[in-house]
Design an enzyme around this catalytic site. Structure first.
Site, mmCIF file in Angstrom:
data_model
loop_
_atom_site.group_PDB
_atom_site.id
_atom_site.type_symbol
_atom_site.label_atom_id
_atom_site.label_comp_id
_atom_site.label_asym_id
_atom_site.label_seq_id
_atom_site.Cartn_x
_atom_site.Cartn_y
_atom_site.Cartn_z
ATOM 1 N N THR A 24 8.377 -9.660 -46.304
ATOM 2 C CA THR A 24 9.681 -9.826 -46.991
ATOM 3 C C THR A 24 9.885 -11.186 -47.438
ATOM 4 O O THR A 24 10.227 -11.365 -48.749
ATOM 5 C CB THR A 24 10.834 -9.452 -46.139
ATOM 6 O OG1 THR A 24 10.508 -8.116 -45.691
ATOM 7 C CG2 THR A 24 12.353 -9.422 -46.812
ATOM 8 N N ASN A 60 7.411 -4.757 -39.640
ATOM 9 C CA ASN A 60 8.587 -4.144 -39.411
ATOM 10 C C ASN A 60 8.631 -2.948 -39.769
ATOM 11 O O ASN A 60 9.064 -1.914 -39.538
ATOM 12 C CB ASN A 60 9.585 -5.131 -39.605
ATOM 13 C CG ASN A 60 9.817 -6.285 -38.764
ATOM 14 O OD1 ASN A 60 9.071 -6.276 -37.325
ATOM 15 N ND2 ASN A 60 10.334 -7.457 -39.103
ATOM 16 N N ILE A 61 8.269 -2.860 -41.459
ATOM 17 C CA ILE A 61 8.715 -1.818 -42.077
ATOM 18 C C ILE A 61 7.845 -0.611 -41.866
ATOM 19 O O ILE A 61 8.222 0.562 -41.722
ATOM 20 C CB ILE A 61 8.891 -2.142 -43.770
ATOM 21 C CG1 ILE A 61 9.809 -3.051 -44.036
ATOM 22 C CG2 ILE A 61 8.835 -1.058 -44.662
ATOM 23 C CD1 ILE A 61 9.973 -3.559 -45.517
ATOM 24 N N GLY A 85 10.544 -9.813 -42.005
ATOM 25 C CA GLY A 85 9.128 -10.134 -41.542
ATOM 26 C C GLY A 85 8.415 -11.071 -42.713
ATOM 27 O O GLY A 85 8.762 -11.443 -43.771
ATOM 28 N N PRO A 86 7.050 -11.663 -42.643
ATOM 29 C CA PRO A 86 6.540 -12.447 -43.454
ATOM 30 C C PRO A 86 6.343 -11.837 -44.757
ATOM 31 O O PRO A 86 6.283 -12.398 -45.861
ATOM 32 C CB PRO A 86 5.187 -12.514 -42.828
ATOM 33 C CG PRO A 86 4.912 -11.545 -41.696
ATOM 34 C CD PRO A 86 6.274 -11.029 -41.258
ATOM 35 N N CYS A 129 15.047 -2.839 -50.301
ATOM 36 C CA CYS A 129 16.103 -2.346 -49.411
ATOM 37 C C CYS A 129 17.290 -2.714 -49.908
ATOM 38 O O CYS A 129 18.275 -1.817 -49.840
ATOM 39 C CB CYS A 129 15.877 -3.022 -48.049
ATOM 40 S SG CYS A 129 16.087 -4.792 -48.029
ATOM 41 N N ASN A 182 8.287 -12.460 -50.576
ATOM 42 C CA ASN A 182 8.401 -11.646 -51.889
ATOM 43 C C ASN A 182 9.883 -11.773 -52.065
ATOM 44 O O ASN A 182 10.536 -10.921 -53.066
ATOM 45 C CB ASN A 182 8.226 -10.005 -51.651
ATOM 46 C CG ASN A 182 6.621 -9.471 -51.581
ATOM 47 O OD1 ASN A 182 6.305 -8.511 -51.094
ATOM 48 N ND2 ASN A 182 6.033 -10.589 -52.060
#
Length: 313
Positions: A165, A13-14, A162-163, A129, A168
């Site tokens: 994020t 995504n990022i 997403g995976p 973010c 982490n």
């Protein structure tokens, strides 16, 4: 100044949102390579459709590509665990690294707070973010009244995480908490992230609490409004949700906070924010993507300008 070619490691995504921003908005950056590890990822497919060179073989695939020779700046949008090796290989190749993971090998960068102070660092970290949304506010309060304790709560739509994020979360809280102190200026910092599963997905919302020295409330309010305007210059969807709130904490009812030693008296400042995304990739509820990728691109553009200055002197 000619455009600087960039590579993005991480086609989630990022990374995908960042790629679209670079291609649509930047006047000084040019996409060179999009790197992933899943050949079926939407990010790689989208990059290929947009005419960007791709590899699904990760950092090793990037290093083997002829296009890598022209790349000058590399964004890492993978995970904190993967970043260490990625950074070592990229720096060894003589490139600059902008880290969008919570790995924080290099100095923290929050563009409106310290964006001009780390332009010569080979690896810079964009915190998180939540950090990009809230640390400017902590810094805005701190430049008027010393912040003894800063606490932020970042609530993001589950669909926008997403995976990377999700893997982490611990690093998110640790890195953001440290940056609240190192960049925001607070003596102590704490960060909380909430993945909101609501349907339809809700816009990113952030809450900032600062316990600071007693000071002129109007000066604090104005400092916050000035900072919000600075962030809005590169994230138009960033805004105050409601008026800044103040509460005096007197010695008759001092606060007891586990993260602080002893009792606290002074001024409590509460700030409520929301971040609406530009919907370059995910819909507008994903303001967390927008503020992270916008901050990273702004930082890369400043680094590119500094590199150009160095080449012409």
């Amino acid at each position: 100044m000619g455009k600087k070619k960039v590579a993005i490691i991480g086609s989630g995504n990022i990374g995908t949102d960042l790629m679209i921003k670079v291609m649509r908005l930047s006047e000084v950056l040019e996409m060179g390579v999009m790197v992933g590890i899943d050949p079926a990822s939407d990010g790689l497919a989208r990059a290929a459709r947009m005419g960007v060179a791709t590899t699904h073989k990760g950092i090793d695939g990037l290093l083997a590509m002829p296009e890598f020779a022209d790349v000058e700046i590399v964004f890492d949008a993978t995970s904190a665990g993967a970043h260490k090796r990625n950074s070592e290989l990229v720096l060894a190749a003589g490139k600059r690294m902008i880290d969008l993971t919570p790995a924080a090998i290099g100095p923290y960068v929050i563009p409106p707070v310290n964006g001009d102070k780390c332009l010569d660092a080979l690896n810079v970290n964009m915190v998180t973010c939540g950090g990009q949304a809230t640390i400017p506010i902590v810094a805005a309060v701190n430049r008027v009244a010393k912040v003894h304790y800063g606490e932020i709560i970042a609530s993001i739509a589950s669909k926008s995480a997403g995976p990377g994020t999700r893997a982490n979360i611990d690093e998110f809280t640790e890195t953001t908490s440290q940056a609240i102190m190192d960049v925001g200026g607070a003596t102590r910092g704490k960060a909380i992230i909430i993945l909101n599963p609501a349907e339809p997905p809700l816009i990113m919302r952030d809450t900032v609490y600062c316990l600071c020295e007693d000071a002129d409330q109007e000066a604090i309010r104005q400092s916050i409004h000035d900072m919000v305007a600075e962030v809005q210059s590169y994230v138009p969807g960033y805004r105050l949700k409601q008026a800044v709130q103040f509460e005096h904490i007197g010695s008759n009812r001092p606060l007891q906070i586990p993260e602080m030693d002893g009792e606290y008296t002074g001024l409590k400042v509460s700030v409520f924010l929301e971040v609406e995304g530009a919907a370059h990739y995910l819909p507008s509820y994903a303001g967390n993507l927008d503020i992270m990728t916008s901050a990273a691109m702004k930082t890369a553009e400043k680094i590119a300008a500094r590199m150009h200055e160095g080449a012409t002197t």
